[in-house]
Design a protein around this motif. Structure first.
Motif, PDB file in Angstrom:
ATOM      1  N   GLY A  11      45.883  40.204  27.641  1.00  0.00           N
ATOM      2  CA  GLY A  11      46.121  39.855  29.038  1.00  0.00           C
ATOM      3  C   GLY A  11      46.328  41.090  29.900  1.00  0.00           C
ATOM      4  O   GLY A  11      45.774  41.210  30.999  1.00  0.00           O
ATOM      5  N   MET A  12      47.124  42.042  29.393  1.00  0.00           N
ATOM      6  CA  MET A  12      47.368  43.262  30.174  1.00  0.00           C
ATOM      7  C   MET A  12      46.081  44.067  30.333  1.00  0.00           C
ATOM      8  O   MET A  12      45.826  44.641  31.403  1.00  0.00           O
ATOM      9  N   ALA A  13      45.275  44.098  29.250  1.00  0.00           N
ATOM     10  CA  ALA A  13      43.990  44.807  29.359  1.00  0.00           C
ATOM     11  C   ALA A  13      43.122  44.131  30.415  1.00  0.00           C
ATOM     12  O   ALA A  13      42.438  44.804  31.201  1.00  0.00           O
ATOM     13  N   MET A  15      44.146  42.718  33.015  1.00  0.00           N
ATOM     14  CA  MET A  15      44.697  42.999  34.342  1.00  0.00           C
ATOM     15  C   MET A  15      44.548  44.481  34.705  1.00  0.00           C
ATOM     16  O   MET A  15      44.919  44.896  35.800  1.00  0.00           O
ATOM     17  N   THR A  16      44.058  45.266  33.779  1.00  0.00           N
ATOM     18  CA  THR A  16      43.967  46.711  34.007  1.00  0.00           C
ATOM     19  C   THR A  16      42.523  47.170  34.156  1.00  0.00           C
ATOM     20  O   THR A  16      42.146  47.773  35.161  1.00  0.00           O
ATOM     21  N   PHE A  17      41.709  46.846  33.154  1.00  0.00           N
ATOM     22  CA  PHE A  17      40.330  47.367  33.170  1.00  0.00           C
ATOM     23  C   PHE A  17      39.517  46.923  34.393  1.00  0.00           C
ATOM     24  O   PHE A  17      38.875  47.772  35.042  1.00  0.00           O
ATOM     25  N   VAL A  19      40.392  46.246  37.339  1.00  0.00           N
ATOM     26  CA  VAL A  19      40.834  46.943  38.549  1.00  0.00           C
ATOM     27  C   VAL A  19      40.243  48.353  38.582  1.00  0.00           C
ATOM     28  O   VAL A  19      39.793  48.844  39.627  1.00  0.00           O
ATOM     29  N   ARG A  20      40.214  48.991  37.412  1.00  0.00           N
ATOM     30  CA  ARG A  20      39.673  50.346  37.344  1.00  0.00           C
ATOM     31  C   ARG A  20      38.150  50.333  37.465  1.00  0.00           C
ATOM     32  O   ARG A  20      37.541  51.258  37.996  1.00  0.00           O
ATOM     33  N   TYR A  21      37.539  49.280  36.930  1.00  0.00           N
ATOM     34  CA  TYR A  21      36.083  49.247  36.813  1.00  0.00           C
ATOM     35  C   TYR A  21      35.399  48.627  38.026  1.00  0.00           C
ATOM     36  O   TYR A  21      34.215  48.877  38.264  1.00  0.00           O
ATOM     37  N   PHE A  23      34.918  48.923  41.314  1.00  0.00           N
ATOM     38  CA  PHE A  23      33.994  49.671  42.177  1.00  0.00           C
ATOM     39  C   PHE A  23      32.912  50.366  41.364  1.00  0.00           C
ATOM     40  O   PHE A  23      31.756  50.427  41.778  1.00  0.00           O
ATOM     41  N   PHE A  24      33.299  50.876  40.186  1.00  0.00           N
ATOM     42  CA  PHE A  24      32.304  51.554  39.340  1.00  0.00           C
ATOM     43  C   PHE A  24      31.188  50.585  38.947  1.00  0.00           C
ATOM     44  O   PHE A  24      30.031  50.974  38.819  1.00  0.00           O
ATOM     45  N   ALA A  25      31.542  49.325  38.734  1.00  0.00           N
ATOM     46  CA  ALA A  25      30.558  48.340  38.295  1.00  0.00           C
ATOM     47  C   ALA A  25      29.455  48.189  39.335  1.00  0.00           C
ATOM     48  O   ALA A  25      28.291  47.982  38.997  1.00  0.00           O
TER      49      ALA A  25
END
Lengths: 108, 238
Positions: A11-13, A15-17, A19-21, A23-25
């Motif tokens: 679940g935490m992953a 909620m993290t990945f 958000v980071r990804y 714009f990159f996506a």
């Protein structure tokens, strides 16, 4: 690892990945309007300053220490001075850390 | 300008990215160690703590999760908190996007997974450098791998050694991170908008430092960016 820990970490992953990804996506499918592009130019200065200033002025997270007897402030000022004058990142970090640790060692 | 361009090889960029992250490896060490040490007392198994460092890889969120697990908070609360704490990373993603947009997904996925405050700090500086190296993403990767390996190693050390390590948290190694961020920011403060952005961010960060889940940091970023844009000379374009 128990089931609830697997759920917690998955679940935490989740909620993290994203958000980071996010714009990159989008890659080249998105270009920012000029105003946003200019605004993003201030992100590094704004965020890094916002992280550092409270660390340095309230090293324990609770009490203001605006004094040169605060090694965090003293060290940061030395780093800032070197960085401003010589624009040498590693030199400024080394100088600030030397003063920080020397002061703490001398002050016991 | 017409000088012989000497373009660093991918390997050289990778190494430089790792090397430039060195002070922040030192700065992150006590946090990784304390995270590993606090896992068991908070009710997280050793495997759980290490899996979190491997698959979540977000220091602030991991600490907050420990606190919430220890206090018996529900999963939904922990996940929502994690999301809010991580929002600043979207800002980093947007800022770096122009530099990574043309890379293949095979690159963009791991570079996004490993995007932290520390890596953002050095990588944005590398991208801002005027040299036209086509391999700057290797620098980014070098910083990522160094930070990731370091975080896992210190988490592992904390889990294994636990409280037998005497007071590493009192050595003040975290100052290395403050020094790095200071050394990166200060040379950028040579224009009025940049100076204004920094001042506004500092004031709001100080005023909002008590707000939960790093939301003060987000507000400070917003204030800094707004101040910077407002202080720009009217007629001059970007």
């Amino acid at each position: 690892m128990k089931g609830h820990e697997v759920a917690l970490i998955a679940g935490m992953a989740a909620m993290t990945f994203p958000v980071r990804y996010g714009f990159f996506a989008l890659g080249e499918r998105i270009t920012f309007p000029p105003l946003v592009h200019r605004a993003l130019g201030y992100v590094p200065v704004a965020v890094l300053t916002a992280i550092v200033v409270p660390m340095v002025l309230l090293p324990d997270g609770a009490h203001w220490q605006i004094s040169l007897r605060n090694p965090w402030l003293l060290g940061a000022l030395v780093t800032a001075g070197i960085a401003w004058k010589w624009r040498h990142l590693l030199g400024s970090i080394a100088g600030g850390m030397a003063v920080f640790f020397l002061y703490r060692w001398l002050a016991g | 300008m017409a000088q012989e361009p000497s373009i660093p090889s991918p390997g050289a960029e990778l190494w430089t990215g790792a090397r430039d992250s060195l002070p922040m490896l030192v700065g992150a060490a006590p946090f990784g160690l304390i995270f590993g040490t606090l896992a068991a007392p908070s009710g997280l198994s050793a495997a759980g703590a290490l899996a979190m460092s491997l698959f979540v890889f977000a220091g602030s969120s991991q600490f907050i999760a420990l606190t919430l697990v220890a206090s018996g908070s529900g999963l939904a609360v922990i996940l929502l908190t994690t999301l809010v704490v991580n929002l600043r990373h979207a800002l980093y993603g947007a800022t770096l996007l122009p530099h990574v947009a043309s890379l293949r997904q095979l690159w963009r996925v791991p570079l996004a997974f490993w995007l932290t405050d520390e890596t953002f700090a050095v990588v944005q500086l590398r991208y801002a450098a005027p040299d036209p190296s086509p391999h700057k993403h290797w620098y980014y990767l070098g910083s990522c791998l160094a930070m990731y390996g370091n975080w896992f190693a210190w988490s592992l050390a904390g889990v294994l050694l636990g409280r037998s390590l005497p007071h590493v948290e009192k050595l003040g190694l975290e100052f290395a991170m403050a020094a790095t961020f200071t050394g990166i920011v200060v040379p950028m403060l040579r224009t009025r908008p940049m100076l204004g952005a920094a001042l506004a961010a500092a004031v709001v960060a100080l005023a909002g430092r008590g707000l939960p889940y790093k939301s003060g940091l987000l507000l400070a970023a917003a204030a800094g960016v707004t101040a910077g844009v407002l202080l720009e000379p009217r007629k001059v374009g970007p």
